[in-house]
Scaffold this active site. Structure first.
Site, PDB file in Angstrom:
ATOM      1  N   CYS A   2      45.338  45.207  29.889  1.00 66.12           N
ATOM      2  CA  CYS A   2      45.409  45.430  28.457  1.00 66.12           C
ATOM      3  C   CYS A   2      46.675  44.791  27.897  1.00 66.12           C
ATOM      4  CB  CYS A   2      45.433  46.916  28.195  1.00 66.12           C
ATOM      5  SG  CYS A   2      44.160  47.772  29.116  1.00 66.12           S
ATOM      6  N   ARG A  29      44.374  39.358  26.399  1.00 65.77           N
ATOM      7  CA  ARG A  29      44.547  40.290  27.509  1.00 65.77           C
ATOM      8  C   ARG A  29      43.426  41.337  27.569  1.00 65.77           C
ATOM      9  NH1 ARG A  29      49.595  40.253  29.878  1.00 65.77           N
ATOM     10  NH2 ARG A  29      49.084  42.278  30.711  1.00 65.77           N
ATOM     11  N   TRP A  75      41.310  46.035  27.950  1.00 69.71           N
ATOM     12  CA  TRP A  75      40.338  45.461  28.876  1.00 69.71           C
ATOM     13  C   TRP A  75      39.978  46.621  29.787  1.00 69.71           C
ATOM     14  CZ3 TRP A  75      40.143  44.825  34.233  1.00 69.71           C
ATOM     15  CH2 TRP A  75      39.163  43.933  34.710  1.00 69.71           C
ATOM     16  N   ASN A 101      49.238  49.971  30.104  1.00 72.04           N
ATOM     17  CA  ASN A 101      48.539  48.862  30.751  1.00 72.04           C
ATOM     18  C   ASN A 101      48.721  49.028  32.249  1.00 72.04           C
ATOM     19  OD1 ASN A 101      47.540  46.340  31.599  1.00 72.04           O
ATOM     20  ND2 ASN A 101      49.558  45.412  31.394  1.00 72.04           N
ATOM     21  N   GLY A 102      47.622  48.944  32.998  1.00 69.75           N
ATOM     22  CA  GLY A 102      47.721  49.086  34.451  1.00 69.75           C
ATOM     23  C   GLY A 102      46.609  49.987  34.951  1.00 69.75           C
ATOM     24  N   GLU A 465      36.593  23.734  40.204  1.00 71.68           N
ATOM     25  CA  GLU A 465      37.156  24.084  38.897  1.00 71.68           C
ATOM     26  C   GLU A 465      36.133  23.823  37.776  1.00 71.68           C
ATOM     27  OE1 GLU A 465      39.439  25.801  37.863  1.00 71.68           O
ATOM     28  OE2 GLU A 465      39.844  25.156  35.812  1.00 71.68           O
ATOM     29  N   LYS A 469      34.789  26.691  35.247  1.00 73.67           N
ATOM     30  CA  LYS A 469      34.853  26.583  33.782  1.00 73.67           C
ATOM     31  C   LYS A 469      33.479  26.866  33.186  1.00 73.67           C
ATOM     32  CE  LYS A 469      38.223  26.862  33.142  1.00 73.67           C
ATOM     33  NZ  LYS A 469      39.319  26.871  34.053  1.00 73.67           N
ATOM     34  N   GLU A 472      32.477  30.791  33.670  1.00 77.71           N
ATOM     35  CA  GLU A 472      33.259  31.832  32.989  1.00 77.71           C
ATOM     36  C   GLU A 472      33.054  31.853  31.476  1.00 77.71           C
ATOM     37  OE1 GLU A 472      37.538  31.606  33.409  1.00 77.71           O
ATOM     38  OE2 GLU A 472      37.492  29.440  33.328  1.00 77.71           O
ATOM     39  N   HIS A 488      23.838  21.823  54.328  1.00 75.40           N
ATOM     40  CA  HIS A 488      23.908  22.949  55.264  1.00 75.40           C
ATOM     41  C   HIS A 488      23.397  24.245  54.644  1.00 75.40           C
ATOM     42  CE1 HIS A 488      25.926  20.429  58.167  1.00 75.40           C
ATOM     43  NE2 HIS A 488      26.722  19.999  57.206  1.00 75.40           N
ATOM     44  N   LYS A 588      43.156  37.117  30.081  1.00 71.18           N
ATOM     45  CA  LYS A 588      44.008  35.976  30.434  1.00 71.18           C
ATOM     46  C   LYS A 588      44.973  36.293  31.573  1.00 71.18           C
ATOM     47  CE  LYS A 588      45.582  31.843  29.560  1.00 71.18           C
ATOM     48  NZ  LYS A 588      44.690  30.783  30.069  1.00 71.18           N
TER      49      LYS A 588
END
Ligand code: F6R
Length: 592
Positions: A2, A29, A75, A101-102, A465, A469, A472, A488, A588
Site C-alpha cells: 500500500c 502502490r 493493495w 503498509n505491510g 521480458e 510485459k 501483466e 522439448h 509498483k
C-alpha cells in the site's frame, strides 16, 4: 504494497487537498481502496473501495480541513478490497487513527486476545490490530509514542505505520520495519510517506528512519527518536527529482511517456561510467558473481550473466530473490552479490541482501536513490531513469541494462562494447519512431488468449521480458522461451491461433533461431518477427516483420529490441480497453 502518507502543516488549512495530492502520486502502490483521516477539533475519516479518482468524486477529500492528517491507498493483502477494509482505521472510541503498509504474520492471535479484552473490530484486515493495540496501551497510561513503541514489540511481520490521536493533537508519528518509509520537510510543513514521489510537490529534503526508530512530526519540525526515546540527529538529503518528472506531461499514460524517455534513461545512465569504474576499483578482485532480483530486474540480470561470463570469464549465477534462500548459500568473501532493483524496496531482495552482507561483497544497482537497498548495500550504482510511475517497468529496465553493460564492459576492458553503447540512444529513438506502425499491428493481436516469445542467447531474456510485459498489462497469457527449448514440450501447443513473436537479431545465433522460426511456422503459428531491416529470409517466413536498424547486432539488441515489444503490449492493452498504468492485482513496489 500500500501507499501511506502523513503530514502536519505549519499553518492550519485545507490539509485534505494536500493529502489527496500526495496519495494520488502513490496510486502505483495499490488502487483497491483509498482513505484519509484529518484532524480539525475532531477526527474526520473518509474512505471507500475503488480507485483514487472515483472515490474522490464520491467523497471529495479536498474539503477536509485542519493542519494534520494521514492517507492510504491499498493493495489488498489481508482482507478483501471493501469499504470496511479501507484505511485509515480508527479505534472504537474514534480517538486514534492509523494507516499501515505491510503484512502482520501474527495478527490473528493478537486480534483474538484483543476481542477477549473487549476491543471491537470492523474490518478483516491485519492492520486493525495496530490501532486497537495503541488504544489499549494508551488506556494503560502510555502516551502515543510509548503506545506505538509497545505495539510494535508485539508485531511480527513487516510494517510502516503512521498514527495520530486527538488526545495529543499536535503531532503525527511514524515507524517502520521491513517496509519503506521516508520523512521529509519543505516550506509548507512536515511529511511522512512510503515513497518520495508522494511528497515532491511539497518537500525535497528527506531522511529514511531506521528500524526501531520513531519519527515525531509537529508544526515545529521533525524529531527522530531511538528505541529508548532519545533524539537521534540525522542529516537530511536534498532530492534532485522534480515534481514535473513524475507528471504525465501531455501523454495519455505514464507507460507511453516512460517508453519515450528511454533514450534519455540510457544516455543519463551512460553518464555514470566514471562512477561505475570507481565502484569496480573499490570492489577489487572477485572470483564469482551472483545476481539477485525479481521480475523485470531478474530479466536484466540474466543479460548480466551472459555478458559477464562471455566477456570477463567470471562464473556468474542469477537467482530469483524469493528463491535465493533455497539455493545460493555457497557465497564467500570473494563473491560479489549484485542486487538489481528499480525501486530498491523489493522485500525478497532486501531479505537476501541482509544475508549476503554477512558473507560477501554486495552491490545494488537501483533507480531510487534514497531506497533501502541503496542504503543497505556495500556498493551502489544508481541508474538514471528518473521516477517511473507506470506499474510495468520500461525505462528503468533499459537503464538497468545500460548499467550492467557498462559494468561488464569495464571489468572486461572491452572498449569496443562500451563505445557501441553510445549508439544505443539513437537506436532506441528510431525504434520508438515505429510507434504508429506497431499501433496498427496491435489490432491483429488483441484477440489472442495465448502468445509465445522466442529468443536465443542474448535475446532469451528479451523474450522473457516481452512476455512479461504482455501478460501483466493485457492479461493475455504469454510465455517467454529459449528458442531451442520449444521442441522439448511447448511445441505441442502451437497452432494457427497462437501468435509467436520471434526475436531474431543478426549475429552468430541467427541461423539456429531461423530454424525455430520455421518450426513454428510449419505448425501454422501466426509469426511476428523482430529482426534486421531488409532481411529477406525473415520476411519470407513471417506473417509480420518489425524491421530494426541492421547495425544492431545480437549482443547489443537487448537494449533496443525490447522497445517494439513494450509498444506492442501498450497498444494491445489500449485495444482491449484496459489502463496500462494500473494492471489489476499488481503494484509498483513489492514490499511484502
Ligand atoms: C514488471 C515489473 C516487476 C518488477 C519486480 C521487481 O514490469 O516491474 O516485475 O521488476 O517487481 O521490482 P524492483 O525492480 O523494484 O525490485
Amino acid at each position: 504494497m500500500c501507499g501511506i502518507v502523513g503530514c502536519i502543516l505549519k499553518e492550519n488549512k485545507n490539509v485534505g487537498s494536500i493529502l489527496f495530492n500526495c496519495i494520488s502520486k502513490l496510486e502505483y502502490r495499490g488502487y483497491d481502496s483509498v482513505g484519509l483521516a484529518t484532524y480539525d477539533n475532531d477526527i474526520a475519516v473518509k474512505k471507500a473501495k475503488g480507485d483514487i479518482e472515483k472515490v474522490n468524486g464520491k467523497l471529495n477529500f479536498n474539503n477536509m480541513e485542519g493542519n494534520l492528517g494521514i492517507a492510504h491507498t491499498r493493495w489488498a493483502s489481508t482482507g478483501n478490497p471493501t469499504d470496511e477494509n479501507a484505511h485509515p482505521h480508527l479505534d472504537e472510541t474514534k480517538s486514534v487513527a492509523i494507516v499501515h503498509n505491510g503484512t502482520l504474520e501474527n495478527y490473528a492471535i493478537i486480534k483474538e486476545e484483543l476481542i477477549e479484552n473487549g476491543y471491537c473490530f470492523k474490518s478483516t484486515t491485519d492492520s486493525e490490530v495496530i490501532v486497537n493495540l495503541i488504544r489499549k496501551y494508551m488506556n494503560e497510561g502510555l502516551n502515543l509514542e510509548g503506545a506505538l513503541r509497545k505495539t510494535t514489540e508485539n508485531l511480527k511481520g513487516s510494517y510502516a505505520i503512521v498514527a495520530f490521536t486527538k488526545d495529543e493533537p499536535d503531532k503525527i508519528i511514524a515507524t517502520k520495519k521491513d517496509s519503506p518509509l521516508i520523512v521529509a520537510y519543505g516550506d509548507e510543513g512536515y511529511f511522512v510517506a512510503s515513497d518520495m514521489p508522494a511528497v515532491l510537490d511539497y518537500a525535497r529534503n528527506i531522511i529514511r528512519p531506521q528500524e526501531g526508530e520513531i519519527a515525531v512530526l509537529t508544526k515545529n519540525g521533525i524529531e527522530i527518536h531511538d528505541e529508548n526515546g532519545h533524539e537521534v540527529k540525522r542529516k537530511f538529503r536534498y532530492i534532485g527529482w522534480t515534481p514535473e518528472m513524475a507528471q504525465k506531461e501531455g501523454y495519455d499514460y505514464f507507460m507511453i511517456k516512460e517508453i519515450n524517455e528511454q533514450s534519455a534513461a540510457v544516455k543519463n545512465t551512460l553518464g555514470q561510467k566514471e562512477n561505475i569504474q570507481k565502484v569496480i576499483n573499490e570492489i577489487g578482485k572477485v572470483n564469482r558473481i551472483c545476481f539477485v532480483a525479481c521480475g523485470t530486474s531478474y530479466h536484466a540480470s540474466i543479460t548480466g550473466k551472459y555478458l559477464i561470463e562471455s566477456l570477463a570469464g567470471i562464473p556468474t549465477d542469477v537467482v530469483i530473490a524469493s528463491e535465493a534462500r533455497y539455493s545460493a548459500k555457497t557465497w564467500d568473501k570473494d563473491t560479489l552479490v549484485i542486487f538489481i532493483s528499480q525501486s530498491g524496496e523489493t522485500y525478497d531482495s532486501l531479505m537476501v541482501l541482509k544475508e549476503a552482507k554477512k558473507t560477501s561483497k554486495t552491490l545494488a544497482i537501483v533507480n531510487v536513490a534514497s531506497s533501502a537497498m541503496s542504503e543497505d548495500a556495500q556498493y551502489v550504482i544508481q541508474t538514471q531513469a528518473g521516477p517511473e510511475i507506470g506499474v510495468a517497468a520500461t525505462k528503468t529496465y533499459v537503464a538497468q541494462l545500460t548499467a550492467i553493460y557498462l559494468f561488464s564492459g569495464l571489468i572486461a576492458g572491452n572498449n569496443k562494447l562500451i563505445d557501441e553503447l553510445y549508439e544505443v540512444p539513437a537506436y532506441i529513438d528510431e525504434a520508438v519512431g515505429k510507434s504508429d506502425s506497431i499501433k496498427a499491428l496491435s489490432k491483429r493481436y488483441d484477440f489472442a488468449d495465448d502468445a509465445f516469445y522466442l529468443g536465443r542467447g542474448f535475446s532469451y531474456p528479451t523474450a522473457l521480458e516481452g512476455a512479461l510485459k504482455l501478460k501483466e498489462i493485457t492479461y493475455i497469457h504469454a510465455e517467454g522461451y529459449a528458442a531451442g527449448e520449444l521442441k522439448h514440450g511447448p511445441l505441442a501447443l502451437i497452432d494457427e491461433k497462437i501468435p509467436v513473436i520471434v526475436i531474431i537479431p543478426p549475429g552468430d545465433d541467427f541461423n539456429k533461431t531461423m530454424i525455430n522460426l520455421e518450426e513454428v511456422k510449419a505448425r501454422g503459428a501466426i509469426v511476428l518477427s523482430i529482426g534486421a531491416e531488409g532481411d529477406e529470409k525473415i520476411a519470407e517466413n513471417s506473417g509480420e516483420f518489425i524491421e530494426m536498424n541492421p547495425n544492431i547486432k545480437d549482443i547489443i539488441a537487448p537494449l533496443v529490441y525490447i522497445v517494439p515489444l513494450q509498444l506492442l503490449s501498450y497498444y494491445v492493452t489500449l485495444d482491449r480497453g484496459y489502463n496500462p498504468d494500473k494492471p489489476k492485482n499488481l503494484a509498483k513496489v513489492i514490499t511484502v
